[in-house]
Design an enzyme around this catalytic site. Structure first.
Site, PDB file in Angstrom:
ATOM      1  N   GLN A 185      -5.235  -1.677  -3.509  1.00  0.00           N
ATOM      2  CA  GLN A 185      -4.987  -0.366  -2.914  1.00  0.00           C
ATOM      3  C   GLN A 185      -4.044   0.415  -3.842  1.00  0.00           C
ATOM      4  OE1 GLN A 185      -4.317  -3.302  -1.470  1.00  0.00           O
ATOM      5  NE2 GLN A 185      -5.331  -3.450   0.502  1.00  0.00           N
ATOM      6  N   THR A 245       0.820  -1.213   0.000  1.00  0.00           N
ATOM      7  CA  THR A 245       0.000   0.000   0.000  1.00  0.00           C
ATOM      8  C   THR A 245       0.852   1.261   0.000  1.00  0.00           C
ATOM      9  OG1 THR A 245      -1.805  -1.138   1.145  1.00  0.00           O
ATOM     10  CG2 THR A 245      -1.794   1.264   1.230  1.00  0.00           C
ATOM     11  N   ASP A 295     -12.346   3.019   1.480  1.00  0.00           N
ATOM     12  CA  ASP A 295     -11.459   3.648   2.469  1.00  0.00           C
ATOM     13  C   ASP A 295     -10.624   4.763   1.846  1.00  0.00           C
ATOM     14  OD1 ASP A 295     -12.407   1.576   4.095  1.00  0.00           O
ATOM     15  OD2 ASP A 295     -10.661   0.310   3.695  1.00  0.00           O
ATOM     16  N   ASP A 347      -8.078   3.649  -1.240  1.00  0.00           N
ATOM     17  CA  ASP A 347      -6.967   4.234  -0.479  1.00  0.00           C
ATOM     18  C   ASP A 347      -6.367   5.453  -1.188  1.00  0.00           C
ATOM     19  OD1 ASP A 347      -7.494   2.117   1.150  1.00  0.00           O
ATOM     20  OD2 ASP A 347      -5.463   1.294   1.150  1.00  0.00           O
TER      21      ASP A 347
END
Length: 372
Positions: A169, A133, A219, A192
């Site tokens: 992500q 990530t 998210d 993300d």
């Protein structure tokens, strides 16, 4: 038919990808970057604003043609980078030694200056393994005192183009420094998008986002920073790979348990292109690296559009850490996504409690909202 927000949104990353760079960003030659002063009122290499101002121009009319080259040259503290309109396809990293750096987009609109790349967590690295990530971030800012004006930070990696990749992500920017401020910036991605974090678990980094735009699906605003979002616009994207709700989550704070203040969203709005109630407002992220985290998010004086599930706006990321045990709260929100139908699902502040959930309290002696 589900209702949708009627206000025409800013150009999204989806439009950026499908319309083509020049058309989508309206990069026709104009006075701000054509003529003898390609950066307009911000000067040029022959007429610098200050001795510590560097100019980035994609057609080699500045000091550098890439943002990273300018960052590398700006060693030490107190540098300003003026970035001429254009699309800069690169990854950029500002390490912790380059403190009090300012980036200025020389266009009149943040669409004019775009820093974009397309790594995802599951993208293979040249030397083996995958990026993860953090490694997927198009821009990484670790230095304290970073400020950006009128710049778009984007990650244009798409799930549909990589069906075999499970690590989806794809971070547009990861910010870890204290006193990091973004004014009139845009953050474009899917999962993300905007990672508001700190350099270490025991470091409480303060970050401020004013008049910014962020979009994504899963998210897409997340991390453990003490982050204040004021007059911002968050936009949820539709999902062609899912047939049922939820499509995703706007916020996923991972605030350290010892930090009294996490994310504050104030005087902002959440809109979307997905069907009604297909998005959760937030879910708590308790990372495996910090099982003592107590995610904190307050959303106040903010318009929540119909895309937010008003009945159950919060969800668990892990059943081991129920959202009810975290620090989620709302105050004086409006819109169809803010209607209280199940009171126990909408933790609300009292007027007295709300007095401690302001930008002044969260940011302390740092006042990035005041004009110099």
């Amino acid at each position: 038919m589900p209702s949708h927000d009627r206000v025409r949104p800013p150009l999204s990353r989806r439009g950026f990808l499908t319309a083509g760079t020049a058309a989508a960003l309206a990069l026709a030659p104009g006075p701000a970057w054509a003529g003898p002063r390609p950066c307009g009122r911000y000067g040029s290499p022959t007429a610098r604003l200050t001795p510590k101002t560097l100019y980035v121009h994609p057609a080699d009319r500045g000091d550098f043609t890439s943002v990273q080259a300018a960052v590398t040259a700006a060693s030490g503290s107190g540098w300003t980078l003026v970035v001429a309109p254009g699309t800069y396809r690169e990854t950029v990293a500002v390490d912790a030694t380059r403190t009090d750096m300012t980036w200025i987009g020389a266009g009149d609109d943040p669409r004019a200056v775009v820093i974009v790349y397309d790594n995802a967590a599951g993208t293979p690295k040249p030397g083996g393994g995958t990026y993860g990530t953090t490694g997927s971030a198009t821009t990484l800012v670790q230095a304290d005192g970073f400020t950006a004006h009128r710049i778009t930070f984007a990650n244009d990696w798409l799930r549909a183009d990589h069906p075999g990749v499970s690590g989806t992500q794809a971070v547009a920017i990861k910010v870890q420094g204290d006193r990091s401020a973004f004014h009139h910036c845009r953050f474009l991605g899917h999962q993300d998008t905007l990672y508001a974090d700190s350099m270490a678990l025991g470091v409480f980094a303060r970050q401020y986002f004013a008049h910014c735009y962020a979009e994504g699906d899963v998210d897409f605003v997340f991390g453990r920073a003490t982050a204040v979002f004021e007059h911002c616009h968050f936009r949820t994207l539709t999902r062609t790979d899912l047939s049922s709700a939820p499509y995703g989550f706007v916020f996923a704070p991972s605030t350290a348990g010892a930090n009294p203040r996490g994310c504050l969203v104030t005087r902002s709005r959440v809109t979307g292109e997905a069907p009604d109630a297909y998005y959760k407002l937030a879910r708590p992220w308790v990372p495996s690296s910090d099982p003592t985290a107590r995610p904190s998010l307050t959303v106040r004086d903010t318009h929540l559009g119909p895309g937010i599930d008003a009945v159950a706006p919060y969800a668990n990321m892990s059943d081991s850490f129920p959202w009810q045990d975290q620090r989620f709260a709302e105050y004086r929100n409006t819109g169809p996504g803010a209607v209280v139908t199940v009171p126990e699902n909408r933790p609300r502040l009292t007027a007295a409690e709300a007095e401690s959930h302001t930008r002044e309290v969260y940011l302390g002696d740092w006042r990035p909202y005041e004009r110099p």
